[in-house]
Scaffold this motif. Structure first.
Motif, mmCIF file in Angstrom:
data_model
loop_
_atom_site.group_PDB
_atom_site.id
_atom_site.type_symbol
_atom_site.label_atom_id
_atom_site.label_comp_id
_atom_site.label_asym_id
_atom_site.label_seq_id
_atom_site.Cartn_x
_atom_site.Cartn_y
_atom_site.Cartn_z
ATOM 1 N N LEU A 14 0.833 -1.205 0.000
ATOM 2 C CA LEU A 14 0.000 0.000 0.000
ATOM 3 C C LEU A 14 0.868 1.257 0.000
ATOM 4 C CD1 LEU A 14 -2.743 -1.092 2.540
ATOM 5 C CD2 LEU A 14 -3.144 -0.456 0.132
ATOM 6 N N ARG A 15 1.909 1.245 0.811
ATOM 7 C CA ARG A 15 2.820 2.397 0.843
ATOM 8 C C ARG A 15 3.551 2.563 -0.480
ATOM 9 N NH1 ARG A 15 4.739 0.300 6.366
ATOM 10 N NH2 ARG A 15 3.347 1.370 7.793
ATOM 11 N N ASP A 16 4.054 1.456 -1.006
ATOM 12 C CA ASP A 16 4.750 1.511 -2.293
ATOM 13 C C ASP A 16 3.820 2.021 -3.390
ATOM 14 O OD1 ASP A 16 7.017 0.491 -1.092
ATOM 15 O OD2 ASP A 16 6.839 -1.508 -1.984
ATOM 16 N N CYS A 17 2.603 1.527 -3.400
ATOM 17 C CA CYS A 17 1.644 1.912 -4.426
ATOM 18 C C CYS A 17 1.309 3.404 -4.339
ATOM 19 C CB CYS A 17 0.380 1.059 -4.298
ATOM 20 S SG CYS A 17 -0.736 1.191 -5.709
ATOM 21 N N ALA A 18 1.053 3.877 -3.144
ATOM 22 C CA ALA A 18 0.755 5.305 -2.974
ATOM 23 C C ALA A 18 1.922 6.158 -3.455
ATOM 24 C CB ALA A 18 0.435 5.605 -1.506
ATOM 25 N N ASP A 19 3.130 5.777 -3.082
ATOM 26 C CA ASP A 19 4.312 6.555 -3.471
ATOM 27 C C ASP A 19 4.532 6.560 -4.981
ATOM 28 O OD1 ASP A 19 4.801 7.181 -0.827
ATOM 29 O OD2 ASP A 19 6.447 5.751 -0.594
ATOM 30 N N ILE A 20 4.430 5.389 -5.614
ATOM 31 C CA ILE A 20 4.700 5.335 -7.054
ATOM 32 C C ILE A 20 3.604 6.042 -7.836
ATOM 33 C CG2 ILE A 20 3.642 3.077 -7.566
ATOM 34 C CD1 ILE A 20 6.975 4.356 -8.995
ATOM 35 N N CYS A 21 2.376 5.982 -7.369
ATOM 36 C CA CYS A 21 1.291 6.703 -8.055
ATOM 37 C C CYS A 21 1.530 8.207 -8.013
ATOM 38 C CB CYS A 21 -0.064 6.369 -7.439
ATOM 39 S SG CYS A 21 -0.702 4.741 -7.910
ATOM 40 N N GLY A 22 1.938 8.719 -6.850
ATOM 41 C CA GLY A 22 2.223 10.145 -6.737
ATOM 42 C C GLY A 22 3.364 10.577 -7.634
ATOM 43 N N LEU A 23 4.412 9.786 -7.670
ATOM 44 C CA LEU A 23 5.576 10.117 -8.498
ATOM 45 C C LEU A 23 5.244 10.001 -9.985
ATOM 46 C CD1 LEU A 23 8.519 10.971 -8.402
ATOM 47 C CD2 LEU A 23 9.142 8.548 -8.270
ATOM 48 N N THR A 24 4.493 8.990 -10.343
ATOM 49 C CA THR A 24 4.116 8.800 -11.745
ATOM 50 C C THR A 24 3.248 9.961 -12.233
ATOM 51 O OG1 THR A 24 4.294 6.403 -11.506
ATOM 52 C CG2 THR A 24 3.018 7.213 -13.385
ATOM 53 N N GLN A 25 2.359 10.437 -11.380
ATOM 54 C CA GLN A 25 1.545 11.613 -11.737
ATOM 55 C C GLN A 25 2.436 12.782 -12.143
ATOM 56 O OE1 GLN A 25 -1.803 12.836 -9.039
ATOM 57 N NE2 GLN A 25 -0.934 11.172 -7.822
ATOM 58 N N LYS A 26 3.469 13.012 -11.366
ATOM 59 C CA LYS A 26 4.374 14.129 -11.636
ATOM 60 C C LYS A 26 5.086 13.962 -12.971
ATOM 61 C CE LYS A 26 5.088 15.058 -6.778
ATOM 62 N NZ LYS A 26 6.014 15.014 -5.657
ATOM 63 N N TYR A 27 5.582 12.768 -13.248
ATOM 64 C CA TYR A 27 6.288 12.510 -14.503
ATOM 65 C C TYR A 27 5.366 12.718 -15.705
ATOM 66 C CZ TYR A 27 10.693 10.650 -12.668
ATOM 67 O OH TYR A 27 11.919 10.509 -12.075
ATOM 68 N N ILE A 28 4.152 12.193 -15.596
ATOM 69 C CA ILE A 28 3.208 12.314 -16.709
ATOM 70 C C ILE A 28 2.755 13.761 -16.883
ATOM 71 C CG2 ILE A 28 0.895 11.664 -17.498
ATOM 72 C CD1 ILE A 28 1.470 8.871 -16.268
ATOM 73 N N ALA A 29 2.480 14.438 -15.787
ATOM 74 C CA ALA A 29 2.001 15.816 -15.864
ATOM 75 C C ALA A 29 3.014 16.743 -16.525
ATOM 76 C CB ALA A 29 1.648 16.333 -14.474
ATOM 77 N N ARG A 30 4.295 16.494 -16.291
ATOM 78 C CA ARG A 30 5.311 17.363 -16.899
ATOM 79 C C ARG A 30 5.849 16.808 -18.214
ATOM 80 N NH1 ARG A 30 8.570 16.359 -11.841
ATOM 81 N NH2 ARG A 30 9.858 14.547 -12.288
ATOM 82 N N LYS A 31 5.192 15.729 -18.683
ATOM 83 C CA LYS A 31 5.562 15.100 -19.956
ATOM 84 C C LYS A 31 7.037 14.703 -20.004
ATOM 85 C CE LYS A 31 1.862 17.037 -22.671
ATOM 86 N NZ LYS A 31 1.013 17.916 -22.031
ATOM 87 N N SER A 32 7.494 14.128 -18.931
ATOM 88 C CA SER A 32 8.867 13.652 -18.844
ATOM 89 C C SER A 32 9.108 12.578 -19.904
ATOM 90 C CB SER A 32 9.123 13.047 -17.459
ATOM 91 O OG SER A 32 10.326 12.315 -17.448
#
Length: 111
Positions: A39-57
């Motif tokens: 659950l912790r890993d999932c929450a963390d990776i979802c938050g980080l992935t949002q950032k990467y996608i939002a900035r079109k990394s």
């Protein structure tokens, strides 16, 4: 599709954060150590992935693929427990995994 994926990631992140609190307060918390970790890993990776996608990394599709793997593992683990909260979390995580994998494979048409 782009906004939907970001919303899905945000929803999965917040659901996993809430589930972490729920699981910590259960009398069977010792049986759920793996669930807590995922659950912790999932929450963390979802938050980080949002950032990467939002900035079109240029790494956003790689992050989405990793996120899909973590979400799938978390969803499968949550599905092992019969309580309504775990079953709901499993559905949310597995849906997030599907959407992330679609994006990672370039089928989402985001960019």
């Amino acid at each position: 599709m782009y906004d939907r994926l970001l919303n899905t990631l945000c929803h999965c992140e917040s659901t996993c954060e809430n589930m972490t609190h729920f699981v910590k307060n259960r009398c069977d918390v010792e049986r759920r150590r793996r669930q807590l970790t995922l659950l912790r890993d999932c929450a963390d990776i979802c938050g980080l992935t949002q950032k990467y996608i939002a900035r079109k990394s240029p790494f956003s599709r790689d992050m989405a693929k990793l996120c899909a793997s973590v979400c799938e593992a978390c969803g499968c683990e949550c599905s092992r427990f019969p309580d309504r909260e775990s079953q709901n979390c499993a559905c949310i995580c597995l849906n997030c995994a599907r959407e992330c994998m679609e994006f990672a494979k370039g089928m989402a048409g985001c960019y």
